[in-house]
Design a protein around this motif. Structure first.
Motif, mmCIF file in Angstrom:
data_model
loop_
_atom_site.group_PDB
_atom_site.id
_atom_site.type_symbol
_atom_site.label_atom_id
_atom_site.label_comp_id
_atom_site.label_asym_id
_atom_site.label_seq_id
_atom_site.Cartn_x
_atom_site.Cartn_y
_atom_site.Cartn_z
ATOM 1 N N GLN A 20 0.269 -0.841 0.127
ATOM 2 C CA GLN A 20 -0.117 -0.022 0.285
ATOM 3 C C GLN A 20 0.593 1.496 -0.395
ATOM 4 O OE1 GLN A 20 -2.975 -0.150 -0.912
ATOM 5 N NE2 GLN A 20 -4.116 0.192 0.403
ATOM 6 N N GLY A 21 0.025 1.927 -0.731
ATOM 7 C CA GLY A 21 0.912 3.464 -0.880
ATOM 8 C C GLY A 21 2.638 3.429 -1.361
ATOM 9 N N LYS A 22 2.667 2.508 -2.800
ATOM 10 C CA LYS A 22 3.971 2.787 -2.928
ATOM 11 C C LYS A 22 4.383 2.545 -4.643
ATOM 12 C CE LYS A 22 6.562 1.104 0.235
ATOM 13 N NZ LYS A 22 7.434 1.688 0.767
ATOM 14 N N VAL A 23 4.742 2.852 -5.264
ATOM 15 C CA VAL A 23 5.526 2.973 -6.707
ATOM 16 C C VAL A 23 6.730 2.303 -6.645
ATOM 17 C CG1 VAL A 23 5.387 4.038 -8.985
ATOM 18 C CG2 VAL A 23 4.005 4.900 -6.996
ATOM 19 N N SER A 24 6.338 1.344 -7.768
ATOM 20 C CA SER A 24 8.034 0.193 -7.505
ATOM 21 C C SER A 24 7.326 -0.469 -9.002
ATOM 22 C CB SER A 24 7.223 -1.605 -6.979
ATOM 23 O OG SER A 24 7.186 -0.821 -5.398
ATOM 24 N N SER A 25 8.847 -0.457 -10.152
ATOM 25 C CA SER A 25 8.882 -0.454 -11.081
ATOM 26 C C SER A 25 9.492 -1.330 -11.317
ATOM 27 C CB SER A 25 10.713 0.389 -11.203
ATOM 28 O OG SER A 25 11.626 0.499 -11.490
ATOM 29 N N ARG A 26 9.811 -2.295 -12.218
ATOM 30 C CA ARG A 26 10.413 -3.463 -12.703
ATOM 31 C C ARG A 26 11.480 -3.915 -12.120
ATOM 32 N NH1 ARG A 26 9.086 -5.318 -17.596
ATOM 33 N NH2 ARG A 26 9.094 -3.301 -18.098
ATOM 34 N N ILE A 27 12.202 -2.756 -12.023
ATOM 35 C CA ILE A 27 13.779 -3.284 -11.706
ATOM 36 C C ILE A 27 14.015 -2.551 -10.626
ATOM 37 C CG2 ILE A 27 14.288 -2.625 -14.292
ATOM 38 C CD1 ILE A 27 14.839 -0.186 -13.758
ATOM 39 N N GLY A 28 13.358 -2.404 -9.808
ATOM 40 C CA GLY A 28 13.103 -2.296 -8.602
ATOM 41 C C GLY A 28 13.852 -1.223 -7.420
ATOM 42 N N LEU A 29 13.598 -0.037 -8.049
ATOM 43 C CA LEU A 29 12.909 1.109 -8.028
ATOM 44 C C LEU A 29 11.723 1.520 -6.998
ATOM 45 C CD1 LEU A 29 14.173 3.451 -10.673
ATOM 46 C CD2 LEU A 29 15.748 2.461 -9.108
ATOM 47 N N GLN A 30 11.593 2.274 -5.750
ATOM 48 C CA GLN A 30 10.409 2.230 -5.682
ATOM 49 C C GLN A 30 10.395 4.230 -4.708
ATOM 50 O OE1 GLN A 30 9.151 -0.769 -2.627
ATOM 51 N NE2 GLN A 30 10.512 0.259 -1.484
ATOM 52 N N ALA A 31 9.049 3.608 -5.178
ATOM 53 C CA ALA A 31 8.913 5.347 -3.981
ATOM 54 C C ALA A 31 8.023 5.386 -3.188
ATOM 55 C CB ALA A 31 8.579 6.835 -4.247
ATOM 56 N N ASP A 32 7.533 6.004 -1.962
ATOM 57 C CA ASP A 32 6.295 5.909 -1.114
ATOM 58 C C ASP A 32 5.656 6.789 -2.078
ATOM 59 O OD1 ASP A 32 7.180 4.593 1.017
ATOM 60 O OD2 ASP A 32 7.459 6.157 1.716
ATOM 61 N N ALA A 33 4.166 7.047 -1.514
ATOM 62 C CA ALA A 33 3.174 7.161 -2.530
ATOM 63 C C ALA A 33 1.751 7.837 -1.853
ATOM 64 C CB ALA A 33 2.730 6.605 -3.825
ATOM 65 N N GLN A 34 1.070 8.580 -1.686
ATOM 66 C CA GLN A 34 -0.251 9.309 -1.569
ATOM 67 C C GLN A 34 -1.128 8.169 -2.032
ATOM 68 O OE1 GLN A 34 -1.286 11.582 0.878
ATOM 69 N NE2 GLN A 34 1.245 11.449 0.900
ATOM 70 N N LEU A 35 -2.172 7.718 -1.413
ATOM 71 C CA LEU A 35 -3.168 6.610 -2.211
ATOM 72 C C LEU A 35 -4.337 7.286 -2.898
ATOM 73 C CD1 LEU A 35 -3.292 3.810 0.311
ATOM 74 C CD2 LEU A 35 -2.360 3.655 -2.022
ATOM 75 N N PHE A 36 -4.474 7.228 -4.062
ATOM 76 C CA PHE A 36 -6.084 7.934 -4.746
ATOM 77 C C PHE A 36 -6.775 6.823 -4.968
ATOM 78 C CE2 PHE A 36 -3.863 7.271 -8.512
ATOM 79 C CZ PHE A 36 -5.157 6.604 -9.543
ATOM 80 N N ASP A 37 -8.406 7.164 -4.672
ATOM 81 C CA ASP A 37 -9.276 6.246 -5.218
ATOM 82 C C ASP A 37 -10.508 6.801 -5.576
ATOM 83 O OD1 ASP A 37 -11.547 6.828 -3.141
ATOM 84 O OD2 ASP A 37 -10.725 5.724 -2.101
#
Length: 193
Positions: free
Chosen positions: A46-63
């Protein structure tokens, strides 16, 4: 002057990687960014943007109930936001895309949205439909089909690797569930009639 950008593609074209790299560039220069991702996609937490190459960052959620303008106006009022990034932008509603145009036009904050253009039946998602219509700049990120041609469609597969040709538009999954295809291969699997 701020603009609304839509970066679209089929799956596995590097949308999240591009988003994370762009956000990093802003942050590295001391600028404040805000990253959003869809609450319904929790494949990487929850609240993560991740790439297939291993990068990631925290994110705000939207619905579907999130008022993007209100949230960003409040954030911007407390400390200036220099750029907004939206991952999984295909899941935005028409109203949320309109709210993002207000963020650009009224708050003068650039918005970079990243998402799929079409679903597993070749139809546009609601968010993508309106981003394609209202964005100031459109960019196609490219990936390839197994045949080597540009893949611009995504097929949903069953557990045996056969294309599914009906069902709910939204079903979260990755490579185990979806395959990016060129139009020719997509048509042969999905548009059989």
């Amino acid at each position: 002057m701020a603009q609304l950008y839509f970066y679209y593609s089929a799956m596995n074209a590097g949308k999240s990687t591009s988003l994370l790299q762009s956000a990093y560039n802003y942050t590295e220069r001391g600028m404040r960014t805000c990253i959003f991702t869809a609450a319904l996609d929790d494949r990487y937490g929850q609240g993560k943007v991740s790439s297939r190459i291993g990068l990631q960052a925290d994110a705000q959620l939207f619905d579907s109930q999130t008022n993007m303008f209100t949230v960003l106006h409040e954030m911007h009022s407390s400390a200036p936001v220099d750029c907004v990034f939206i991952d999984e932008a295909q899941f935005l509603t028409k109203q949320q895309v309109r709210q993002l145009t207000d963020v650009v036009d009224d708050l003068n904050i650039p918005v970079l949205a990243y998402g799929l253009r079409t679903d597993f039946m070749g139809e546009t998602f609601e968010g993508s439909h309106h981003l394609l219509a209202w964005a100031d700049k459109l960019f196609e990120l490219k990936t390839v089909c197994h045949c080597g041609r540009k893949a611009n469609f995504v097929a949903r597969l069953d557990q045996n690797g056969k294309a599914i040709t009906d069902g709910q538009q939204i079903e979260i999954g990755g490579n185990e569930r979806y395959e990016s295809l060129c139009r020719s291969h997509f048509k042969s699997l999905v548009w059989k009639d």
